[in-house]
Design an enzyme around this catalytic site. Sequence first.
Site, short mmCIF file in Angstrom:
data_model
loop_
_atom_site.label_atom_id
_atom_site.label_comp_id
_atom_site.label_asym_id
_atom_site.label_seq_id
_atom_site.Cartn_x
_atom_site.Cartn_y
_atom_site.Cartn_z
N CYS A 23 4.78 21.90 116.68
CA CYS A 23 5.28 20.54 116.52
C CYS A 23 4.59 19.49 117.37
CB CYS A 23 6.78 20.47 116.85
SG CYS A 23 7.80 21.63 115.96
N GLY A 40 0.75 20.40 114.00
CA GLY A 40 1.55 20.96 112.92
C GLY A 40 1.17 20.35 111.59
N ASN A 73 9.81 19.74 119.95
CA ASN A 73 8.60 20.55 120.06
C ASN A 73 8.86 21.66 121.06
OD1 ASN A 73 5.98 21.57 120.40
ND2 ASN A 73 5.52 20.04 121.96
N GLY A 74 8.69 22.89 120.65
CA GLY A 74 8.91 24.02 121.55
C GLY A 74 9.71 25.12 120.88
N TYR A 127 -6.35 25.17 124.18
CA TYR A 127 -6.44 25.12 122.73
C TYR A 127 -5.64 24.00 122.08
CZ TYR A 127 -6.02 26.59 117.86
OH TYR A 127 -6.05 26.63 116.50
#
Length: 496
Positions: free
Chosen positions: A29, A55, A130-131, A270
């Site tokens: 996300c 995402g 997000n997570g 990344y």
Amino acid sequence: MPELGASVPDAESERDPLGEFGDTLREECGVFGIYGHENASAVVALGLHALQHRGQEAAGIVSFDGLVFHSERRQGLVGDNFSDRATIERLRGRAAIGHTRYSTTGGTVLRNVQPLFAELASGGLAVAHNGNLTNALSIRRELVSEGAITQSTSDTEVILHLAARSRKPRIIERFVDALQRIEGAYAIVALTNKKLIGARDPLGIRPLVLGELDGRYILASETCALDIIGARFVRDIENGEVVVISEKGIESMRFAEKQPMRPCIFEYIYFARPDSVVNGKSVYGIRKNIGQELAREAPAEADIVIPVPDSGVPAALGYAQETGLPFEMGIIRNHYVGRTFIQPTQTVRELGVRMKHSANRAAVEGKRIVMVDDSLVRGTTSIKIVRMMREAGAREVHFRIASPPITHPDFYGIDTPEREKLLAATYDLEGMRDYIGADSLAFLSIPGLYRAMGEEGRNEACPQFTDHCFTGEYPTGLTDLKIAGERRLALLAEAD
């Protein structure tokens, strides 16, 4: 974590019909929110464009016009769904939040697309997250047993339910009440009738920044989302902090005790965009540093250095600069390969890497090459790329990985396979080299990674980063995983 109440889909066949899941880590996300701007939803759409790398499965925006909340949630890319004027005009209001999704909990169906919205007794609440919550399944079961009705399989919905059931009088207090029940990694933006709220988990595992545009505050996963709209970076949201933005300005409070921050180290390796600055560190600069450390630790007798695009490019540049070897684009990536028309047959899977990556024969033929990639997960894509280089005439292929071996799965929002499917957890170095077919293989060491991050070394007593994929040291509770393990043991005992 697995989908709540469902089984994990087969990664090769469902998630990635091109067969590239094996060497690609995915994060689920990106979040973005703005308060008090006359073109709030349009600004959010632009911000989500910059966060598309976080995402690509779905995107959504929720806005509030002073009376009514408006929601548009779609499967697919931001540009395919939020570029037309009619859609933006339906998202009326001066406050809005948005989300880009790659699912690690909950399947890729519309009911799981965020932001999620609910009407609470104290007013509407929209949440984008997000997570990954590592106790979401346990909380969900508790809520359902008490009569709660769930509408999605996303762990984000747990936050809405906890806020709705809180006995606190104010909605911000209800929100904080919910945060104090959850564990794991998260960066959250939420929208109420009068406020934009941001929160970051107690260890700061997932990133969240505060920005400002024309006197209006913004919350976003990365600074690149501020850059795209010309906003000013103000600061990072602190770990364990809640910020509340309203017509009165900005207010900050803590919902967790102050402790050293441990951001996810994979943001630098990344996930984050190279042009972002995460917790004060340039992602591009860190990745070049990683390449330089890798070159010092694992040099090779070679003629050229080539990256596995796109994420391997900065590290390969650093490797080339440190060794003095020429940097060449030996692999050309096709950015315009879609997925919707691809059928997940074995034949197409074999051709999948060639559709996205093509060998630049003129650069590699007759050369001893060093290939630099950011990580090695299952090794499936690496096998195909090494073979591609040999077929293009490379004399030798030396593979260099710009991170330590991934030996443990993630439970904080990175989509990794089970441990037994991680190449480094099942093979030694020589076994991995033989598996992918390279002439040599080397990984960056953990001390080398920390040096590249500007640290003297890893503080074993209190590590500076969340690095469990390399070390097996998980910094938070893993309640759902523990319960699942206990149940498996119980079933095995019954079977005996």
